[in-house]
Design a protein around this motif. Structure first.
Motif, PDB file in Angstrom:
ATOM      1  N   SER A 269       0.712  -1.127   0.007  1.00  0.00           N
ATOM      2  CA  SER A 269      -0.094  -0.263   0.011  1.00  0.00           C
ATOM      3  C   SER A 269       0.938   1.374  -0.103  1.00  0.00           C
ATOM      4  O   SER A 269       0.254   2.149  -0.642  1.00  0.00           O
ATOM      5  CB  SER A 269      -0.963   0.146   1.371  1.00  0.00           C
ATOM      6  OG  SER A 269      -0.280   0.308   2.475  1.00  0.00           O
TER       7      SER A 269
ATOM      8  N   MET B  49      -1.038   9.069  -7.027  1.00  0.00           N
ATOM      9  CA  MET B  49      -1.731   9.081  -5.821  1.00  0.00           C
ATOM     10  C   MET B  49      -1.109  10.082  -5.172  1.00  0.00           C
ATOM     11  O   MET B  49      -1.564  11.409  -5.434  1.00  0.00           O
ATOM     12  CB  MET B  49      -1.362   7.825  -5.148  1.00  0.00           C
ATOM     13  CG  MET B  49      -1.874   6.604  -5.954  1.00  0.00           C
ATOM     14  SD  MET B  49      -3.612   6.287  -5.769  1.00  0.00           S
ATOM     15  CE  MET B  49      -3.875   5.785  -3.966  1.00  0.00           C
ATOM     16  N   ASP B  50      -0.130  10.134  -3.987  1.00  0.00           N
ATOM     17  CA  ASP B  50       0.390  10.979  -3.059  1.00  0.00           C
ATOM     18  C   ASP B  50       1.597  11.882  -3.734  1.00  0.00           C
ATOM     19  O   ASP B  50       2.063  12.697  -3.266  1.00  0.00           O
ATOM     20  CB  ASP B  50       0.643  10.688  -1.754  1.00  0.00           C
ATOM     21  CG  ASP B  50      -0.683  10.489  -1.027  1.00  0.00           C
ATOM     22  OD1 ASP B  50      -1.613  10.812  -1.528  1.00  0.00           O
ATOM     23  OD2 ASP B  50      -0.864   9.613  -0.010  1.00  0.00           O
TER      24      ASP B  50
ATOM     25  N   LYS C 122      -8.746   3.700   5.802  1.00  0.00           N
ATOM     26  CA  LYS C 122      -7.571   3.832   5.085  1.00  0.00           C
ATOM     27  C   LYS C 122      -6.482   3.267   5.917  1.00  0.00           C
ATOM     28  O   LYS C 122      -5.472   2.725   5.424  1.00  0.00           O
ATOM     29  CB  LYS C 122      -7.301   5.240   4.560  1.00  0.00           C
ATOM     30  CG  LYS C 122      -6.172   5.468   3.856  1.00  0.00           C
ATOM     31  CD  LYS C 122      -5.836   7.099   3.535  1.00  0.00           C
ATOM     32  CE  LYS C 122      -4.532   7.040   2.870  1.00  0.00           C
ATOM     33  NZ  LYS C 122      -4.352   8.440   2.424  1.00  0.00           N
TER      34      LYS C 122
ATOM     35  N   ASP D  17       1.010   4.158  -2.558  1.00  0.00           N
ATOM     36  CA  ASP D  17       0.564   5.426  -2.030  1.00  0.00           C
ATOM     37  C   ASP D  17       1.312   6.559  -2.762  1.00  0.00           C
ATOM     38  O   ASP D  17       1.057   7.564  -2.752  1.00  0.00           O
ATOM     39  CB  ASP D  17       0.320   5.404  -0.551  1.00  0.00           C
ATOM     40  CG  ASP D  17      -0.834   5.757   0.017  1.00  0.00           C
ATOM     41  OD1 ASP D  17      -1.824   5.842  -0.734  1.00  0.00           O
ATOM     42  OD2 ASP D  17      -0.778   5.718   1.138  1.00  0.00           O
TER      43      ASP D  17
ATOM     44  N   GLN E 168      -8.769   4.509   0.718  1.00  0.00           N
ATOM     45  CA  GLN E 168      -8.182   5.522  -0.208  1.00  0.00           C
ATOM     46  C   GLN E 168      -9.034   6.320  -1.290  1.00  0.00           C
ATOM     47  O   GLN E 168      -8.721   7.586  -1.647  1.00  0.00           O
ATOM     48  CB  GLN E 168      -7.224   4.900  -0.677  1.00  0.00           C
ATOM     49  CG  GLN E 168      -5.892   4.272   0.341  1.00  0.00           C
ATOM     50  CD  GLN E 168      -5.053   3.381  -0.331  1.00  0.00           C
ATOM     51  OE1 GLN E 168      -5.474   2.442  -1.173  1.00  0.00           O
ATOM     52  NE2 GLN E 168      -3.748   3.288  -0.293  1.00  0.00           N
TER      53      GLN E 168
END
Length: 294
Positions: free
Chosen positions: A81, A90-91, A180, A85, A157
């Motif tokens: 994950s 994503m981030d 999450k 992530d 998420q």
């Protein structure tokens, strides 16, 4: 950190790390893929999730040959994950645990595949439990599926992504993080309870404990994002504010977030009243989660 918890961690960490690497070594895959998987597994994580599985059994006074495998399955899932992530889609983080993120080192394509491979390895490892009944093995696999999929971590998420484009309420924020962050932590406690053969009443108390530490964990993360440096965190500090994400401090203010943290910490502690130990390891972990600085 309490001496008893420090001793427990010092004893268990090498065992967890050795098991994780033995699971990786047994995979017959491309060396590039295996290297990418190993890079993130060995990037210096605190191993809170596998330690929680083992601490649950320790507090309940139960030994299980399968506990280490279940503990490592949680860490494999967690590591997958994190890889995903950090991806640009994503981030978009360049650092994790003080090191370049997986996709920075291996490229996005390999990073995606390494995450996929770690996830499937987590579930595959649970099919090799040796002293757990078939029924309980299925319960543990189902619990991990629920915790990690659309009804748990992935669902959380998704809610987090949707929340980036609008203001969310405190209730909505807690729903995001119960899934999450909290779902996989809850798996660790719940799987420990299954391995220990715990009755429904006591299992419910541990489930309540897991709920509160999951939220406490996220609140402390949000607080640290604005009170710590990138060097202290091992990842980019202030990223929540830069991306205008809803966080506990943004909704409640820093003092309000700290008060909420204290409430969940106290509730988690109260859920463990049924345990006989004066200083149960799970309680010490709750203390550590709210006191940690990274």
């Amino acid at each position: 950190m309490h001496n008893e918890l420090q001793q427990f961690i010092t004893k268990k960490l090498p065992i967890i790390n050795a098991k994780l690497n033995s699971l990786l070594a047994a995979t017959n895959v491309s060396e590039t893929l295996k290297s990418s998987m190993a890079y993130s597994i060995n990037a210096g994580g605190k191993r809170i999730r596998p330690l929680l599985v083992l601490a649950t059994l320790e507090d309940l006074g139960v030994e299980s040959e399968d506990a280490l495998t279940v503990a490592c399955a949680a860490e494999l899932l967690h590591t997958y994950s994190l890889i995903h992530d950090d991806l640009p889609c994503m981030d978009d983080d360049n650092f994790r645990r003080g090191k370049p993120t997986n996709h920075i080192v291996y490229g996005e394509g390999v990073a995606v595949l390494a995450g996929d491979a770690l996830q499937t390895l987590a579930f595959g490892s649970l099919t090799h439990l040796s002293d757990t009944s078939a029924q309980d093995t299925i319960r543990i696999i189902r619990l991990l599926s629920d915790a990690s999929g659309a009804t748990g971590m992935v669902g959380g998420q998704m809610l987090d992504i949707e929340g980036e484009t609008k203001s969310v309420s405190l209730s909505e924020l807690e729903t995001i993080h119960v899934n999450k962050t909290g779902a996989l932590l809850s798996f660790c406690i719940g799987a420990g309870a299954i391995l220990a053969g715990l009755d429904e009443e006591k299992s419910a108390k541990l489930k309540d404990f897991a709920y509160h530490i999951g939220l406490a964990f996220q609140i402390q993360d949000d607080i640290l994002d604005i009170t710590s440096t990138t060097e202290e965190l091992g990842k980019t500090a202030g990223s929540d504010a830069l991306s205008e994400k809803s966080t506990y401090p943004s909704l409640l203010g820093l003092e309000g977030a700290m008060a909420r943290l204290a409430e969940h910490h106290q509730s988690a502690r109260e859920s463990l009243a049924f345990l006989e130990a004066e200083h149960p390891l799970l309680g010490l972990f709750a203390d550590y989660i709210v006191e940690r600085e990274s």
